[in-house]
Design a protein around this motif. Structure first.
Motif, short mmCIF file in Angstrom:
data_model
loop_
_atom_site.label_atom_id
_atom_site.label_comp_id
_atom_site.label_asym_id
_atom_site.label_seq_id
_atom_site.Cartn_x
_atom_site.Cartn_y
_atom_site.Cartn_z
N ARG A 69 2.85 21.48 9.48
CA ARG A 69 2.18 21.73 10.38
C ARG A 69 1.10 22.22 10.49
O ARG A 69 0.28 22.28 11.67
CB ARG A 69 2.40 21.25 11.67
N ASP A 101 -2.61 22.54 13.20
CA ASP A 101 -2.88 21.31 13.77
C ASP A 101 -2.85 21.40 15.62
O ASP A 101 -2.52 22.13 16.08
CB ASP A 101 -1.23 20.38 13.82
N ASP A 102 -3.52 20.90 15.95
CA ASP A 102 -3.87 20.04 16.88
C ASP A 102 -3.22 20.97 18.24
O ASP A 102 -3.09 21.08 18.96
CB ASP A 102 -5.57 19.23 17.61
N GLY A 106 -3.67 24.45 17.62
CA GLY A 106 -5.18 24.21 16.96
C GLY A 106 -5.45 25.55 16.75
O GLY A 106 -4.51 26.91 16.99
#
Length: 150
Positions: A69, A101-102, A106
């Protein structure tokens, strides 16, 4: 003694494999490229001290820090490779970018500097015996760089 030009070409190819392995997360290939014992110095990235790790430990650390991720990218300069018998020293400038990853909050973290990587020719071919990274500059969210899923 190995022919120096052949050794340089082999090491340049393996250096590419090593850094491509970070992006592809080919941990089995990465394990093949590191020796049983590896000296790691990331003090310029905030590590408290240099460490002597097993090959398994260093690959496990990379796997943990470069999880699925977190996107990562490395761009290398042309390496300067010096070969002396069955040992070699590589100096290569590097730009690295990590994007979290958001869903994990993020963020982006960038770094550039120089890797000094020692190699030794063993029964398993050329393998990394030492990694020293010297930071020139970082910017962005440090949390992204240090993020793990643990």
């Amino acid at each position: 003694m190995r022919h120096t030009d052949v050794a340089r070409a082999e090491i340049a190819e393996l250096l590419g494999d090593l850094f491509a392995g970070f992006e592809s997360r080919d941990w089995a290939r990465m394990a093949d490229l590191v020796a049983e014992k590896v000296h790691l110095d990331h003090t310029s990235l905030g590590a408290p001290a240099p460490e002597d790790l097993t090959g398994e430990e260093i690959v496990a650390r990379w796997r943990r820090g470069l999880h699925a991720r977190k996107k990562n990218f490395h761009l290398l300069s042309l390496p300067r490779i010096r070969v002396s018998g069955d040992r070699a020293e590589v100096a290569v400038n590097c730009y690295a970018c990590n994007v979290l990853d958001d869903g994990l909050g993020g963020g982006v973290w960038e770094c550039w500097g120089r890797h000094d990587i020692s190699w030794q020719h063993t029964g398993n071919g050329w393998q990394v015996t030492a990694f020293v990274f010297t930071v020139a500059h970082t910017r962005g969210d440090e949390r992204v760089h240090t993020h793990t899923l643990d």
